[in-house]
Enzyme design. Structure first.
Site, PDB file in Angstrom:
ATOM      1  CB  CYS A 237      -0.863  -0.005   1.267  1.00  0.00           C
ATOM      2  SG  CYS A 237      -2.007   1.393   1.396  1.00  0.00           S
TER       3      CYS A 237
ATOM      4  CB  CYS B 112      -1.768   4.377   7.910  1.00  0.00           C
ATOM      5  SG  CYS B 112      -2.993   5.062   6.773  1.00  0.00           S
TER       6      CYS B 112
ATOM      7  CB  SER C 107     -12.278  -0.257   4.545  1.00  0.00           C
ATOM      8  OG  SER C 107     -11.718   0.499   5.589  1.00  0.00           O
TER       9      SER C 107
ATOM     10  CB  SER D  68      -9.553   4.131   7.929  1.00  0.00           C
ATOM     11  OG  SER D  68      -9.948   2.861   7.465  1.00  0.00           O
ATOM     12  CG  LEU D  69     -12.271   9.964  11.572  1.00  0.00           C
ATOM     13  CD1 LEU D  69     -12.054  10.899  10.395  1.00  0.00           C
ATOM     14  CD2 LEU D  69     -13.614  10.262  12.241  1.00  0.00           C
TER      15      LEU D  69
ATOM     16  CB  CYS E  76      -3.690  -4.363   9.275  1.00  0.00           C
ATOM     17  SG  CYS E  76      -5.113  -4.229  10.325  1.00  0.00           S
TER      18      CYS E  76
HETATM   19  N1  SAH Z   1      -6.779   1.166   3.033  1.00  0.00           N
HETATM   20  C1  SAH Z   1      -8.096   0.935   3.513  1.00  0.00           C
HETATM   21  C2  SAH Z   1      -8.428  -0.524   3.802  1.00  0.00           C
HETATM   22  C3  SAH Z   1      -7.411  -1.404   4.492  1.00  0.00           C
HETATM   23  S1  SAH Z   1      -7.062  -1.254   6.221  1.00  0.00           S
HETATM   24  C4  SAH Z   1      -8.361   1.787   4.736  1.00  0.00           C
HETATM   25  O1  SAH Z   1      -7.498   2.551   5.128  1.00  0.00           O
HETATM   26  O2  SAH Z   1      -9.466   1.745   5.244  1.00  0.00           O
HETATM   27  C5  SAH Z   1      -8.384  -1.896   7.127  1.00  0.00           C
HETATM   28  C6  SAH Z   1      -8.566  -1.205   8.476  1.00  0.00           C
HETATM   29  O3  SAH Z   1      -7.610  -1.627   9.478  1.00  0.00           O
HETATM   30  C7  SAH Z   1      -8.414   0.303   8.399  1.00  0.00           C
HETATM   31  O4  SAH Z   1      -9.437   0.890   9.135  1.00  0.00           O
HETATM   32  C8  SAH Z   1      -7.067   0.514   9.020  1.00  0.00           C
HETATM   33  O5  SAH Z   1      -6.917   1.831   9.440  1.00  0.00           O
HETATM   34  C9  SAH Z   1      -7.084  -0.506  10.138  1.00  0.00           C
HETATM   35  N2  SAH Z   1      -5.794  -0.823  10.733  1.00  0.00           N
HETATM   36  C10 SAH Z   1      -4.584  -0.854  10.153  1.00  0.00           C
HETATM   37  N3  SAH Z   1      -3.631  -1.181  11.051  1.00  0.00           N
HETATM   38  C11 SAH Z   1      -4.258  -1.374  12.223  1.00  0.00           C
HETATM   39  C12 SAH Z   1      -3.823  -1.760  13.517  1.00  0.00           C
HETATM   40  N4  SAH Z   1      -2.532  -1.977  13.790  1.00  0.00           N
HETATM   41  N5  SAH Z   1      -4.764  -1.886  14.485  1.00  0.00           N
HETATM   42  C13 SAH Z   1      -6.068  -1.664  14.221  1.00  0.00           C
HETATM   43  N6  SAH Z   1      -6.543  -1.314  13.022  1.00  0.00           N
HETATM   44  C14 SAH Z   1      -5.644  -1.157  12.026  1.00  0.00           C
END
Ligand code: SAH
Length: 344
Positions: A111, A115, A190, A213-214, A332
């Site tokens: 990706c 993040c 998402s 994903s806020l 994830c």
């Molecule tokens: N790129 C998209 C979909 C993939 S991630 C998105 O950002 O929504 C799926 C979800 O898992 C997202 O809400 C992401 O922010 C969350 N996520 C990623 N890493 C995480 C972690 N370590 N703990 C909890 N949620 C996480």
């Protein structure tokens, strides 16, 4: 000549291809039938004539993803790591809820969104998945596990809206009554907030659920943990969510991973309530899954509860998501990460 990706074709495209090859249209239905059963070799499509099988072998590509790893959690969650045709790996998770089995699919290899809390983005983007590859995550995890899938969430590796055309194609194929036949209302996309694509998505007229994903209600925090926020900002993203809701009549869901001392203060709960109430929405609080490569920790349960209570007191619809599959790295991109680290 590059062989064509037959599994990514819409039924009407397949019909046109067959007509061009000089075969009747009904052959397309037969091929679709075999493909939906997980048959990935033309020889095994027993009701096709020899000359068609040979033409298909010459012009079209089929591949069956291989299981590199399969893990079953004590709570029933099943996680797969698949090997794709070029040796890349993606993961898929089946979660078992009271209302049915949900499959969580990846949309990209890696990706590019960066993040701070997410394992999927650590090595950057490798490539987009084709519609056929996303579809096969569903087909083969269903076949192998024997669990009937009723819901799909695009919450695996990747940013679905960065791979828009293939994802739209996947949606239509997964929805095809002759294929997986999964209702659009049972599919969730998402996103980290690629708002430039929201209007286009709404314009398709598919009643898919959008999940945003806020993870922070203020720009300072959100831009720190989610670089994609820097050029957009929370308010513009929330406005785009409202427009999506108005256009589709669908409720949006805001995902919020609770990270200790980063996004879990009372002020942030109040600000989140103020912003979320403007949209027909639901807030999902998720205790952060610890990722060993990142120095971020989940909020304490008492803090999560307090945060939740503030939201409830402001009339926000909120749930704290149950953790599933923790013992199998089911979050994830963790399984793929471990696989890559083990290779090097
Ligand atoms: N790129 C998209 C979909 C993939 S991630 C998105 O950002 O929504 C799926 C979800 O898992 C997202 O809400 C992401 O922010 C969350 N996520 C990623 N890493 C995480 C972690 N370590 N703990 C909890 N949620 C996480």
């Amino acid at each position: 000549m590059m062989k064509k990706d037959i599994l990514s074709m819409y039924p009407e495209e397949l019909r046109d291809e067959l007509t061009e090859l000089g075969h009747p249209g009904f052959r397309a239905d037969q091929i679709t039938h075999w493909l939906s059963k997980g048959i990935r070799s033309f020889e095994q499509m027993r009701n096709l004539p020899r000359e068609l099988i040979s033409a298909l072998n010459d012009g079209y590509h089929l591949y069956e993803p291989k299981i590199l790893e399969k893990k079953i959690s004590t709570d029933g969650t099943v996680k797969y790591l698949w090997e794709l045709c070029d040796g890349n790996a993606v993961e898929t998770v089946i979660m078992r809820y009271r209302y049915g089995n949900t499959v969580c699919v990846s949309s990209q290899v890696g990706c590019r969104q960066g993040c701070a809390f997410c394992a999927s983005t650590i090595g950057g983007l490798v490539r987009d998945l084709k519609a056929s590859e996303i579809l096969d995550e569903v087909v083969f995890s269903q076949l192998d596990s024997g669990l009937k899938i009723s819901n799909i969430v695009m919450m695996g590796i990747g940013e679905p809206l960065d791979n828009f055309d293939n994802v739209v194609r996947f949606l239509r194929l997964a929805n095809d009554p002759k294929g997986l036949n999964i209702g659009m209302r049972h599919i969730t996309i998402s996103t980290c907030g690629i708002i430039e694509r929201f209007d286009e998505l709404a314009a398709l007229g598919y009643p898919v659920t959008l999940s945003l994903s806020l993870h922070a209600p203020d720009d300072e925090t959100r831009s720190k943990i989610m670089p994609s926020n820097r050029s957009r900002g929370v308010d513009r993203i929330m406005d785009a969510c409202s427009r999506y809701c108005d256009a589709t009549g669908r409720r949006i869901s805001f995902e919020y991973a609770m990270i200790k001392n980063v996004n879990d203060s009372d002020e942030q709960a109040f600000l989140l309530a103020e912003k979320a109430r403007k949209t027909h929405s639901h807030v999902n609080l998720i205790p952060l899954n610890y990722v060993s490569e990142r120095d971020l920790h989940p909020s304490d349960p008492a803090v999560i509860n307090r945060f939740r209570e503030i939201l409830v007191s402001k009339g926000i619809n909120v749930t704290v998501r149950r953790k599933l599959g923790n013992d199998v790295d089911a979050s994830c991109g963790q399984l793929r990460r471990r696989h890559i680290s083990a290779e090097h």
